[in-house]
Design a protein around this motif. Structure first.
Motif, PDB file in Angstrom:
ATOM      1  N   CYS A 271       0.863  -1.178   0.000  1.00 11.24           N
ATOM      2  CA  CYS A 271       0.000   0.000   0.000  1.00 11.24           C
ATOM      3  C   CYS A 271       0.900   1.229   0.000  1.00 11.24           C
ATOM      4  O   CYS A 271       1.964   1.228   0.634  1.00 11.24           O
ATOM      5  CB  CYS A 271      -0.800  -0.075   1.293  1.00 11.24           C
ATOM      6  N   ALA A 272       0.499   2.261  -0.730  1.00 10.85           N
ATOM      7  CA  ALA A 272       1.237   3.529  -0.664  1.00 10.85           C
ATOM      8  C   ALA A 272       0.510   4.425   0.329  1.00 10.85           C
ATOM      9  O   ALA A 272      -0.721   4.432   0.380  1.00 10.85           O
ATOM     10  CB  ALA A 272       1.275   4.178  -2.034  1.00 10.85           C
ATOM     11  N   GLY A 273       1.265   5.152   1.120  1.00 11.70           N
ATOM     12  CA  GLY A 273       0.621   6.011   2.123  1.00 11.70           C
ATOM     13  C   GLY A 273       1.246   7.386   2.142  1.00 11.70           C
ATOM     14  O   GLY A 273       2.434   7.546   1.850  1.00 11.70           O
ATOM     15  N   ILE A 274       0.414   8.392   2.487  1.00  6.54           N
ATOM     16  CA  ILE A 274       0.974   9.734   2.693  1.00  6.54           C
ATOM     17  C   ILE A 274       0.471  10.281   4.018  1.00  6.54           C
ATOM     18  O   ILE A 274      -0.628   9.938   4.474  1.00  6.54           O
ATOM     19  CB  ILE A 274       0.619  10.728   1.564  1.00  6.54           C
ATOM     20  N   ARG A 275       1.278  11.113   4.616  1.00  5.29           N
ATOM     21  CA  ARG A 275       0.930  11.664   5.935  1.00  5.29           C
ATOM     22  C   ARG A 275       1.114  13.170   5.955  1.00  5.29           C
ATOM     23  O   ARG A 275       2.085  13.697   5.411  1.00  5.29           O
ATOM     24  CB  ARG A 275       1.838  11.055   6.993  1.00  5.29           C
ATOM     25  N   ALA A 276       0.130  13.854   6.594  1.00  2.00           N
ATOM     26  CA  ALA A 276       0.234  15.307   6.752  1.00  2.00           C
ATOM     27  C   ALA A 276      -0.116  15.665   8.191  1.00  2.00           C
ATOM     28  O   ALA A 276      -0.984  15.019   8.790  1.00  2.00           O
ATOM     29  CB  ALA A 276      -0.737  15.985   5.792  1.00  2.00           C
ATOM     30  N   TYR A 277       0.558  16.668   8.743  1.00  2.00           N
ATOM     31  CA  TYR A 277       0.168  17.171  10.067  1.00  2.00           C
ATOM     32  C   TYR A 277      -0.583  18.492   9.882  1.00  2.00           C
ATOM     33  O   TYR A 277      -0.113  19.389   9.179  1.00  2.00           O
ATOM     34  CB  TYR A 277       1.404  17.388  10.958  1.00  2.00           C
ATOM     35  N   TYR A 278      -1.779  18.554  10.511  1.00  2.58           N
ATOM     36  CA  TYR A 278      -2.616  19.762  10.415  1.00  2.58           C
ATOM     37  C   TYR A 278      -2.878  20.336  11.810  1.00  2.58           C
ATOM     38  O   TYR A 278      -2.884  19.603  12.804  1.00  2.58           O
ATOM     39  CB  TYR A 278      -3.986  19.411   9.817  1.00  2.58           C
ATOM     40  N   GLU A 279      -3.163  21.625  11.811  1.00  2.00           N
ATOM     41  CA  GLU A 279      -3.698  22.280  13.008  1.00  2.00           C
ATOM     42  C   GLU A 279      -5.079  22.789  12.650  1.00  2.00           C
ATOM     43  O   GLU A 279      -5.312  23.168  11.500  1.00  2.00           O
ATOM     44  CB  GLU A 279      -2.833  23.503  13.338  1.00  2.00           C
ATOM     45  N   GLY A 280      -5.988  22.809  13.610  1.00  2.00           N
ATOM     46  CA  GLY A 280      -7.285  23.450  13.400  1.00  2.00           C
ATOM     47  C   GLY A 280      -8.323  22.617  12.671  1.00  2.00           C
ATOM     48  O   GLY A 280      -9.282  23.167  12.120  1.00  2.00           O
ATOM     49  N   VAL A 281      -8.184  21.275  12.651  1.00  2.00           N
ATOM     50  CA  VAL A 281      -9.247  20.435  12.073  1.00  2.00           C
ATOM     51  C   VAL A 281     -10.380  20.400  13.110  1.00  2.00           C
ATOM     52  O   VAL A 281     -10.136  20.174  14.299  1.00  2.00           O
ATOM     53  CB  VAL A 281      -8.747  18.990  11.805  1.00  2.00           C
ATOM     54  N   THR A 282     -11.599  20.635  12.674  1.00  2.00           N
ATOM     55  CA  THR A 282     -12.713  20.719  13.629  1.00  2.00           C
ATOM     56  C   THR A 282     -13.475  19.397  13.739  1.00  2.00           C
ATOM     57  O   THR A 282     -13.243  18.466  12.970  1.00  2.00           O
ATOM     58  CB  THR A 282     -13.704  21.829  13.220  1.00  2.00           C
ATOM     59  N   ASP A 283     -14.403  19.356  14.705  1.00  2.00           N
ATOM     60  CA  ASP A 283     -15.297  18.216  14.930  1.00  2.00           C
ATOM     61  C   ASP A 283     -14.552  16.915  15.231  1.00  2.00           C
ATOM     62  O   ASP A 283     -14.971  15.836  14.790  1.00  2.00           O
ATOM     63  CB  ASP A 283     -16.222  17.980  13.717  1.00  2.00           C
ATOM     64  N   MET A 284     -13.451  17.011  15.975  1.00  2.00           N
ATOM     65  CA  MET A 284     -12.750  15.794  16.370  1.00  2.00           C
ATOM     66  C   MET A 284     -13.612  15.070  17.418  1.00  2.00           C
ATOM     67  O   MET A 284     -14.394  15.685  18.138  1.00  2.00           O
ATOM     68  CB  MET A 284     -11.368  16.120  16.958  1.00  2.00           C
ATOM     69  N   HIS A 285     -13.451  13.766  17.520  1.00  2.00           N
ATOM     70  CA  HIS A 285     -14.267  12.975  18.451  1.00  2.00           C
ATOM     71  C   HIS A 285     -13.940  13.350  19.907  1.00  2.00           C
ATOM     72  O   HIS A 285     -12.761  13.493  20.259  1.00  2.00           O
ATOM     73  CB  HIS A 285     -13.988  11.486  18.213  1.00  2.00           C
TER      74      HIS A 285
END
Ligand SMILES: Cc1cc2nc3c(=O)[nH]c(=O)nc-3n(C[C@H](O)[C@H](O)[C@H](O)COP(=O)(O)OP(=O)(O)OC[C@H]3O[C@@H](n4cnc5c(N)ncnc54)[C@H](O)[C@@H]3O)c2cc1C
Length: 416
Positions: free
Chosen positions: A190-204
């Motif tokens: 499987c090919a995978g990519i990863r990104a780090y974000y700030e400010g994503v809303t509606d987290m559990h």
């Protein structure tokens, strides 16, 4: 260092598989050399999710470890379950442990690998372990009844012999290629990519990790995992066979999904990327390989042990590391590092992980059918018994095997 050096046991790679092997060897009082081409702390592209299978292994090393993770809120965030979102956006929340209260210590964690791997690596410090960082394995030859390894560091290239190599050198393992002759297979990769974000809303609210089986990612998914300090690990993985068949640019597809897919795009309105988007491969455990031979044992990604449905590989790598140390201890006792003596390693790893990997392969195959996914998730949202059954499937393999039985879907269809 000269060419005459010899270690009975050498571990190549100090990620989760290699560090775990080292800790168990030290526990058994076995001298060994641990090398890694990187200098810790080092990054590893990953979803950063430590499933409920990681903690029991850590507890075997030292029961205090789980308390340390709980206390270190800067680097570890506790997670209680998984949210599965079907292609139509409907989702079900499945706790990791159906009997657990959210006030209990978390069964799983999410921690950036730069921190988790460094934490594990520092735990390998012991009088039985000689550790060399910035030393890369570059070649392996047979040398009588031993192996001769060529190692490169900043200022020298040297050779070293060993009776037993524990290969924990990850996806691009030299040992796996040179000694076992394995090549990457797009049907099991499987090919995978990863990104780090700030400010994503509606987290559990209970830090459930989220797997979004978007139409455009099947068979594969986009994930959103919470991290300490309000960040999120967001990424995507897709079967390599599909990527080459459909000529997919995974990074572009990922960014388009975040921008345009109505099931998730509203959550990224004010989100900010805080690092480059990086990619790496996932060697899946969807085929059974021979993972030991004369003088060597393959562990973790070097042995293609990643779960083909969830993409989880850390716990399986640690499990391999633990069993590798146990089998090496037995071989030292008998002074026998032959293929036959080490074959016990294959048996023990597949006895524990074989069924689970096979079932996950079935689930990977089923996830190629969006209508089936939509249907099961919609049913589970309104049917508490089905939801509980799926929840228990995480702990109970026999229950999980029902997913392979067409009667399961027939009964679901007709509410039987
Ligand atoms: C995009 C992506 C997302 C993922 N998400 C998750 C997730 O959320 N949860 C999960 O459980 N798993 C996940 N995985 C899988 C997980 O990252 C791996 O299964 C896990 O890291 C395997 O551990 P390992 O110790 O076998 O190998 P690695 O972690 O890769 O460690 C290998 C070590 O060997 C060293 N090394 C490599 N070559 C040499 C050499 N020639 N000489 C010396 N040292 C060498 C490297 O520097 C490294 O330290 C993901 C993988 C990817 C690619």
């Amino acid at each position: 260092m000269t060419g005459t050096e010899e270690f009975k046991v050498i571990i190549c790679g100090a990620g989760p598989a290699g560090s775990t092997a080292s800790m168990f060897l030290s526990k058994a009082g076995i001298d060994h050399l641990l090398i890694d081409k990187s200098v810790f702390p080092r990054d590893k592209i990953c979803g950063d999710a430590l499933s409920g299978k990681v903690l029991p292994i850590l507890k075997k090393i030292d029961p205090q470890i789980t308390k340390e993770l709980e206390a270190d809120q800067q680097n570890f965030i506790g997670s209680y379950g998984i949210r599965f979102a079907a292609p139509n956006g409907k989702f079900i929340d499945i706790p990791f442990n159906s009997k657990l209260d959210f006030k209990d210590p978390a069964p799983g964690y999410i921690s950036k690998r730069i921190n988790f791997d460094n934490y594990l690596y520092t735990k390998t410090k012991s009088s039985y372990c000689e550790s060399r960082q910035g030393h890369a394995l570059t070649g392996i030859e047979r040398f009588g009844d031993k192996l001769k390894l060529t190692i490169k560091s900043d200022n020298s290239t040297y050779q070293i012999t060993t009776s037993c190599l524990i290969a924990a050198d990850g996806d691009r393992s030299i040992a796996s290629k040179t000694l076992a002759g394995y090549k990457m297979s797009p049907a099991h990769y499987c090919a995978g990519i990863r990104a780090y974000y700030e400010g994503v809303t509606d987290m559990h609210p209970n830090n459930f990790i989220e797997l979004h089986f978007l139409d455009e990612m099947l068979p594969g998914y986009l994930w959103i995992f919470p991290l300490p300090n309000g960040q999120a690990n967001v990424g995507a993985g897709m079967l390599s066979k599909r990527i080459s068949k459909q000529k997919v640019n995974l990074k572009r597809r990922f960014l388009e999904a975040i921008e345009n897919n109505p099931t998730i795009n509203y959550r990224f309105k004010n989100a900010k990327l805080v690092d480059d988007i990086r990619g790496w491969g996932l060697p899946l455990g969807s085929r059974r390989l021979k993972i030991s031979g004369n003088n060597y044992i393959l562990t973790g990604d070097a042995a293609s042990m990643i779960d083909p449905f969830t993409g989880e590989g850390i716990s399986n790598a640690m499990y391999c590391g633990m069993v590798a140390a146990e089998c090496v201890a037995e071989s030292i006792e008998k002074n026998d590092f032959s293929e036959m003596a080490l074959a016990n390693y294959d048996k023990r790893v597949y006895n524990r992980l074989g069924d689970e990997l096979k079932l996950s392969k079935t689930m990977q195959d089923l996830s190629s059918f969006p209508w089936l996914f939509n249907f099961v998730v919609s049913k589970a949202r309104t049917n508490e018994t089905l939801k509980n059954t799926i929840s228990c499937m995480f702990d109970d393999l026999e229950l999980r095997s029902r997913l392979r039985d067409p009667a399961f879907y027939f009964k679901l269809l007709f509410n039987l």
